[in-house]
Design a protein around this motif. Sequence first.
Motif, PDB file in Angstrom:
ATOM      1  N   MET A  22     -15.580   8.038  19.941  1.00 16.24           N
ATOM      2  CA  MET A  22     -16.342   9.164  20.470  1.00 16.24           C
ATOM      3  C   MET A  22     -17.220   8.724  21.634  1.00 16.24           C
ATOM      4  O   MET A  22     -17.332   9.423  22.650  1.00 16.24           O
ATOM      5  CB  MET A  22     -17.208   9.775  19.375  1.00 16.24           C
ATOM      6  CG  MET A  22     -18.021  10.981  19.834  1.00 16.24           C
ATOM      7  SD  MET A  22     -19.342  11.435  18.697  1.00 16.24           S
ATOM      8  CE  MET A  22     -20.435  10.020  18.834  1.00 16.24           C
ATOM      9  N   VAL A  23     -17.865   7.563  21.508  1.00 13.23           N
ATOM     10  CA  VAL A  23     -18.717   7.046  22.585  1.00 13.23           C
ATOM     11  C   VAL A  23     -17.895   6.827  23.844  1.00 13.23           C
ATOM     12  O   VAL A  23     -18.336   7.139  24.959  1.00 13.23           O
ATOM     13  CB  VAL A  23     -19.406   5.738  22.124  1.00 13.23           C
ATOM     14  CG1 VAL A  23     -20.006   4.995  23.311  1.00 13.23           C
ATOM     15  CG2 VAL A  23     -20.494   6.048  21.107  1.00 13.23           C
ATOM     16  N   LEU A  73     -17.288  10.379  25.361  1.00 14.74           N
ATOM     17  CA  LEU A  73     -18.439  11.049  25.954  1.00 14.74           C
ATOM     18  C   LEU A  73     -18.868  10.400  27.266  1.00 14.74           C
ATOM     19  O   LEU A  73     -19.098  11.075  28.274  1.00 14.74           O
ATOM     20  CB  LEU A  73     -19.606  11.039  24.959  1.00 14.74           C
ATOM     21  CG  LEU A  73     -19.461  11.953  23.734  1.00 14.74           C
ATOM     22  CD1 LEU A  73     -20.688  11.828  22.840  1.00 14.74           C
ATOM     23  CD2 LEU A  73     -19.264  13.391  24.161  1.00 14.74           C
ATOM     24  N   GLY A  99     -16.360  10.790  29.963  1.00 13.56           N
ATOM     25  CA  GLY A  99     -16.400  12.162  30.463  1.00 13.56           C
ATOM     26  C   GLY A  99     -17.516  12.367  31.465  1.00 13.56           C
ATOM     27  O   GLY A  99     -17.327  13.019  32.503  1.00 13.56           O
ATOM     28  N   VAL A 100     -18.692  11.814  31.168  1.00  7.83           N
ATOM     29  CA  VAL A 100     -19.813  11.912  32.107  1.00  7.83           C
ATOM     30  C   VAL A 100     -19.452  11.243  33.434  1.00  7.83           C
ATOM     31  O   VAL A 100     -19.757  11.758  34.519  1.00  7.83           O
ATOM     32  CB  VAL A 100     -21.073  11.264  31.504  1.00  7.83           C
ATOM     33  CG1 VAL A 100     -22.196  11.190  32.538  1.00  7.83           C
ATOM     34  CG2 VAL A 100     -21.539  12.053  30.287  1.00  7.83           C
ATOM     35  N   THR A 117     -11.993  14.188  27.961  1.00  8.10           N
ATOM     36  CA  THR A 117     -12.773  13.276  27.124  1.00  8.10           C
ATOM     37  C   THR A 117     -13.537  13.994  26.026  1.00  8.10           C
ATOM     38  O   THR A 117     -14.034  13.351  25.104  1.00  8.10           O
ATOM     39  CB  THR A 117     -13.760  12.477  27.989  1.00  8.10           C
ATOM     40  OG1 THR A 117     -14.586  13.385  28.734  1.00  8.10           O
ATOM     41  CG2 THR A 117     -13.026  11.577  28.972  1.00  8.10           C
ATOM     42  N   VAL A 118     -13.646  15.331  26.117  1.00  8.30           N
ATOM     43  CA  VAL A 118     -14.249  16.090  25.016  1.00  8.30           C
ATOM     44  C   VAL A 118     -13.415  15.911  23.746  1.00  8.30           C
ATOM     45  O   VAL A 118     -13.920  16.044  22.628  1.00  8.30           O
ATOM     46  CB  VAL A 118     -14.368  17.581  25.403  1.00  8.30           C
ATOM     47  CG1 VAL A 118     -14.899  18.413  24.250  1.00  8.30           C
ATOM     48  CG2 VAL A 118     -15.284  17.736  26.607  1.00  8.30           C
ATOM     49  N   LEU A 147     -14.964  13.588  21.252  1.00  9.60           N
ATOM     50  CA  LEU A 147     -16.038  14.165  20.449  1.00  9.60           C
ATOM     51  C   LEU A 147     -15.468  15.054  19.347  1.00  9.60           C
ATOM     52  O   LEU A 147     -15.874  14.955  18.171  1.00  9.60           O
ATOM     53  CB  LEU A 147     -16.992  14.966  21.339  1.00  9.60           C
ATOM     54  CG  LEU A 147     -18.106  15.735  20.627  1.00  9.60           C
ATOM     55  CD1 LEU A 147     -19.000  14.783  19.839  1.00  9.60           C
ATOM     56  CD2 LEU A 147     -18.931  16.531  21.638  1.00  9.60           C
TER      57      LEU A 147
END
Length: 466
Positions: A173-174, A177, A180-181, A306-307, A310
């Motif tokens: 998940m990291v 996220l 994605g940023v 990339t969501v 999450l």
Amino acid sequence: MGFFLVEPIVAIYAFASFLVYPLVQQYVYRRLWEELTNTTYPVEDRNSRCVNNSSNHSSHHEVVQKAASLFSLYSELFSMIPSLIVTLMLVAYSDHRGRKITIILPLLGSLTYTISFLAISFFELNLYLLIIANFISSLFGGIGTLLGGCFSYIADLCDDSKHRTLRMAGVDMVIGLLSGVASISTGYFLRAAGFNWPFLTSALFQLANLLYAIFLLEETVRPSDPLLSPVNGPSQRPVLKLLYGVYHLFAGGSKRRNCLLVLLLSTFTSYCFANMGGLSMVTLYELNEPLCWSEILIGYGSALSTVVFLTSFVGVTLLSRCLHNVAIVFIGLLSVMSGLVMIAFAKTTLMMFLVRLPMLLAIMPAPVLRSMMSKVISKSEQGALFACVAFLESLSSNVAFAVFSSLYAATVAWFPGFCFLLAAGLCLIPMALLAAVGFVSSDEAKEEEAILSQEESYPEDDEPCV
């Protein structure tokens, strides 16, 4: 005071890498466009670069698409073998001499590659020097080495299997996220400042990450630990000792355990091949007609993808309370398959964005399969296991990239979506293997239950005297 957290390392690595990864294919694409067509690259203020539908414009796209996919193929082939060898040796070595070496060396290699990319872009050096830079950085390991070390590190800290699964899913998940940023900012960064500033920013983040890993991260494996001391085997040669550790992983287990482990490794490998093979061609597909996405849209698309990390973490957290691991992996494979089929027929920007919806649970198989494999072996063999996992993951990803790059170059003229349909079909292989895993696991659970019930049936008076 040190820290026992590898999540910050993975987070910064993901952010720094995805400042560069979406730009690599775009940079290569622009350079090849200028070299092959003798025209400037068409940069428009609008979202799409399909300015006209002339046959000349279409032929330019077709020629550059083939050249870009073959360039990616050569780059991967030159870096694949050294990266695989280093991954296998370093992560297995970490069982005896510590996990940090598997984290520090890949960070150093990634920093070297980014600085090389910055120099090639800034001085406009020969484009094929990127292949040499990629080869040199692979000598330090790669993403497989880093993740293999991080997952082994987590396995050292987490005895509870459910906690281990959630923390491994948290690492994925990291990655999602922070990448994605980074991805959503690359398009604006590129348009405002060109290629050089994103490369420089990435290098600075990677330098800070390297310093954290060297000076702040604590080690979990000590050479003096009796539980994790080297197994009896060839000690005169380090290479033989490392290979013996991987051999002992299978030689020391029962036949049923080895069968289950091989099935899990095969399921994981075939999943990585299908998933990475299909997704590796998405950027080129978006650059091609009729989509012709700009750098802004590519950034949004990468960020939206990339969501999935999450939502997959949330899926693992919720579904693990009511479903078995095999069922969770099966749902994830269905998510991958449906998304790849949808990509193959996406011809509009809206449809390409909606592709991400069926793939919301596509990452779930990876952490769950890692946790299942980690649970069936002893704590002293975690490094050897994750050396095999990282080796197979890197091998399958690199081979998939090479196969799908050449396949895309051969089929882009008549049906660009063929690669995605093939990748979706290949998802049937891990599904079939997963059915075998469920069968073997159920038999093993029944045997353990029978043994426990037999032990409980003995009266206390029959217990032997000590």
